[in-house]
Design a protein around this motif. Structure first.
Motif, PDB file in Angstrom:
ATOM      1  N   CYS A   1     -24.130  -2.084  59.845  1.00  0.00           N
ATOM      2  CA  CYS A   1     -23.611  -2.243  61.202  1.00  0.00           C
ATOM      3  C   CYS A   1     -22.521  -3.309  61.270  1.00  0.00           C
ATOM      4  N   CYS A   2     -22.731  -4.410  60.566  1.00  0.00           N
ATOM      5  CA  CYS A   2     -21.716  -5.477  60.563  1.00  0.00           C
ATOM      6  C   CYS A   2     -20.430  -4.996  59.910  1.00  0.00           C
ATOM      7  N   ASP A   3     -20.555  -4.259  58.816  1.00  0.00           N
ATOM      8  CA  ASP A   3     -19.363  -3.707  58.176  1.00  0.00           C
ATOM      9  C   ASP A   3     -18.668  -2.709  59.092  1.00  0.00           C
ATOM     10  N   ALA A   4     -19.460  -1.881  59.777  1.00  0.00           N
ATOM     11  CA  ALA A   4     -18.883  -0.902  60.696  1.00  0.00           C
ATOM     12  C   ALA A   4     -18.181  -1.590  61.866  1.00  0.00           C
ATOM     13  N   ALA A   5     -18.714  -2.725  62.307  1.00  0.00           N
ATOM     14  CA  ALA A   5     -18.074  -3.469  63.393  1.00  0.00           C
ATOM     15  C   ALA A   5     -16.689  -3.945  62.973  1.00  0.00           C
TER      16      ALA A   5
END
Length: 332
Positions: free
Chosen positions: A112-116
């Motif tokens: 999720c952090c990478d996708a953000a």
């Protein structure tokens, strides 16, 4: 809502990532995992109470399992929200048993952090994650989930939440998980004042809540409303959700006007837009009908956001360019 209103900058602080997945994408993911959804999906969307909604939410989201699923749905909602003017989001993300414990939770958060980061580059939307546990969750697992969340401070996780119906399970058993998150640098942003009344809001304030998701039933206690206003506690209001889940009988009788008149800051969010069949533009439009302007909603969102100072300054500039000098839109 006009195209100009639709594209006006918006902040959303109360949206469950798993509840943003539109039916088509959800079906694709379910098929990939050989986890078929019920044939008559439309029946699931006919819930009448919060508890029926929770059952629906569980049925619809249990097919979301892998880090790649969460990357995909993050990008999908970032694109949707950006089309409605969103510039900053604070999605909630549940620590679920189906992820297989701490290592699995960490993998989901990392994705999720990478996708953000990708969403910011592709769609211009900044995302701050607020992982959460729910009332009734295994206490030890909840504490471990809090520890995992603190490992992502500085990587995109900005807060820690507690969800679930206050009327069915207690908040108190999760106090230690909340403290673990707070001591690790994550402010507490719980759900309260939805299934239960003012006592639920007071309980989470006593645990150090810096913002309350929902909180609208605080209106049942004028002293509490005054306290919220005096302390500048932002309530993340979800209008369509409140009506569909029976928190208020109609939009006309929604407590938003009373809260605003008392000086309480109220941000505007969708809650679970795919399941509730709404959009961020829809919610801002309804809020405006009830007396909360887009500028006022943006200001409350900015006041409640858990972002870093540089992001806050940038968002303030965005607000000034869209809505005029700060003094004209940032007052309750």
């Amino acid at each position: 809502m006009s195209q100009v209103q639709r594209s006006a900058p918006k902040i959303e602080l109360h949206v469950h990532l798993e509840g943003t997945v539109r039916p088509g994408l959800l079906a694709e993911i379910a098929q990939r995992h050989h986890s078929p959804l019920p044939e008559r999906l439309e029946h699931l969307y006919r819930f009448r109470t919060l508890y029926e909604f929770i059952d629906t939410w569980n049925t619809l989201t249990r097919c979301l399992r892998s880090p790649s699923d969460y990357r995909l749905i993050t990008l999908a909602y970032a694109a949707e929200a950006a089309a409605h003017g969103a510039v900053y989001l604070e999605p909630a993300l549940d620590a679920e048993e189906r992820f297989g414990g701490p290592a699995g939770w960490a993998d989901i958060l990392a994705a999720c952090c990478d996708a953000a980061d990708e969403a910011r580059e592709r769609f211009g939307v900044t995302i701050g994650w607020t992982p959460q546990i729910f009332r009734g969750y295994d206490v030890a697992m909840g504490e471990e989930a809090a520890r995992v969340a603190t490992r992502f401070v500085g990587r995109g996780v900005v807060g820690f939440g507690l969800s679930g119906a206050e009327g069915r399970a207690a908040t108190a058993p999760h106090a230690r998980a909340v403290r673990i998150a707070q001591e690790g640098g994550l402010p507490f942003v719980p759900h309260a004042g939805e299934a239960a009344g003012p006592e639920a809001v007071r309980e989470v304030l006593a645990l150090g809540a810096v913002r309350v998701r929902h909180g609208v039933r605080a209106v049942e206690d004028p002293d509490l409303v005054a306290e919220l206003a005096d302390r500048g506690i932002v309530l993340d209001v979800t209008l369509t959700s409140n009506v569909r889940l029976g928190v208020t009988p109609s939009l006309a009788r929604h407590p938003l006007r009373t809260l605003l008149a008392a000086g309480v800051r109220c941000s505007v969010s969708t809650d679970d837009p795919a399941i509730l069949d709404t959009t961020l533009s829809d919610e801002y439009a309804v809020a405006e009908e009830l007396g909360l302007s887009a500028g006022g909603a943006f200001a409350a969102g900015l006041a409640g956001a858990l972002c870093d100072p540089a992001t806050r300054a940038r968002l303030a500039t965005v607000g000034e360019l869209a809505y005029g000098p700060t003094a004209t839109w940032a007052s309750p």
